[in-house]
Write an enzyme that holds these catalytic residues in place. Structure first.
Site, short mmCIF file in Angstrom:
data_model
loop_
_atom_site.label_atom_id
_atom_site.label_comp_id
_atom_site.label_asym_id
_atom_site.label_seq_id
_atom_site.Cartn_x
_atom_site.Cartn_y
_atom_site.Cartn_z
N SER A 147 0.85 -1.19 0.00
CA SER A 147 0.00 0.00 0.00
C SER A 147 0.88 1.24 0.00
CB SER A 147 -0.88 0.00 1.26
OG SER A 147 -1.55 1.23 1.43
N TYR A 160 -3.89 -0.68 9.88
CA TYR A 160 -3.63 -0.91 8.46
C TYR A 160 -2.23 -0.41 8.10
CZ TYR A 160 -4.40 -0.84 3.39
OH TYR A 160 -4.31 -1.05 2.04
#
Length: 255
Positions: A147, A160
């Site tokens: 990410s 996350y």
């Protein structure tokens, strides 16, 4: 005579893509099939009918396996089942992931551990088990879907961000050990892609405007925008590419 186009072919390869029912996983599974690979895709709750139909229409095989990767006992059993049936595994795409949004002071222990289990621990278990098989084969490719938050902190997503930072570290650590033994380990960092995970951002007019204003390409990405990167990293063209994070982000990190 081999051509440059041949370097990107995956004929005869078997690829496993986790969470292949929709979104990024579906796009990557179909893209690998277009390059010649046969596919195994995992699902949890969702059907994979559209993914299977698209892959079989290309003349490639597609097996669907049910796998709740939030269960710590499942990842190793999944790889064992793949190898028992097929005798090999050439490409692993660690795509399954989750995000839970809350102010840092309000994040529950349950949410923290759930995100870390799926995004990092399950990816580690799958990579370790698949890596053992690939080392025995003398070849293989592992692609972790990281990410932009492997490089940034984000807002309201501490678990996350921590999991994706950890996934990048894992990618580099495995590359250091396995690159000289025929197994390539790399990661892709998607930018802001139109998936279920980004639906809350796209539904918030202010956040959507802020995101678009920073993307030089001037648009949200589509799952199909990631296919070229995945095919490259899975293919012989990336034989000397190890431990890298390839951002596919419309230029986000350049700003």
């Amino acid at each position: 005579m081999q051509t440059s186009a041949d370097l990107f072919r995956l004929d005869g390869r078997l690829a496993l893509v986790t969470a292949g029912a929709s979104g990024i996983g579906q796009a990557l599974a179909i893209g690998l099939a277009q390059a010649g690979a046969d596919l195994i895709v995992t699902r949890h709750h969702q059907g994979c009918e559209a993914t299977v139909a698209a892959i079989e229409a290309l003349g490639r095989r597609c097996q669907v396996m049910d796998a709740d990767l939030s269960d710590a006992a499942v990842p190793e059993r999944l790889i064992e089942a793949v190898v028992a049936r097929h005798g090999r595994l050439d490409v692993l795409v660690n795509n399954a992931g989750a995000i839970r949004r809350a102010a840092a002071e309000d994040v529950s222990s349950e949410d923290w551990h759930a995100v870390l289990q799926l995004n990092l621990h399950a990816a580690w278990q799958l990579a370790q088990s698949a890596g053992r098989q690939m080392l025995d084969q003398g070849q293989g490719r592992i692609i972790n879907i990281a990410s932009l938050l492997s490089m940034q902190g984000g807002i309201r997503v501490p678990a996350y961000a921590a999991s994706k930072h950890g996934l990048l570290g894992l990618t580099r650590a495995l590359a250091n050990e396995w690159a000289g033994r025929g197994v390539g380990v790399n990661a892709i960092a998607p930018g802001y892609i139109t998936t279920a995970n980004t639906a809350p951002l796209r539904a918030d007019p202010q956040r959507e405007r802020q995101v678009l204003e920073r993307i030089p390409a001037g648009r949200w990405g589509q799952p199909a925008d990631l296919v070229g990167a995945a095919v490259f990293l899975a293919s012989p063209a990336a034989a000397y590419v190890h431990g890298q994070l390839l951002a596919v982000d419309g230029g986000w990190m350049a700003r």
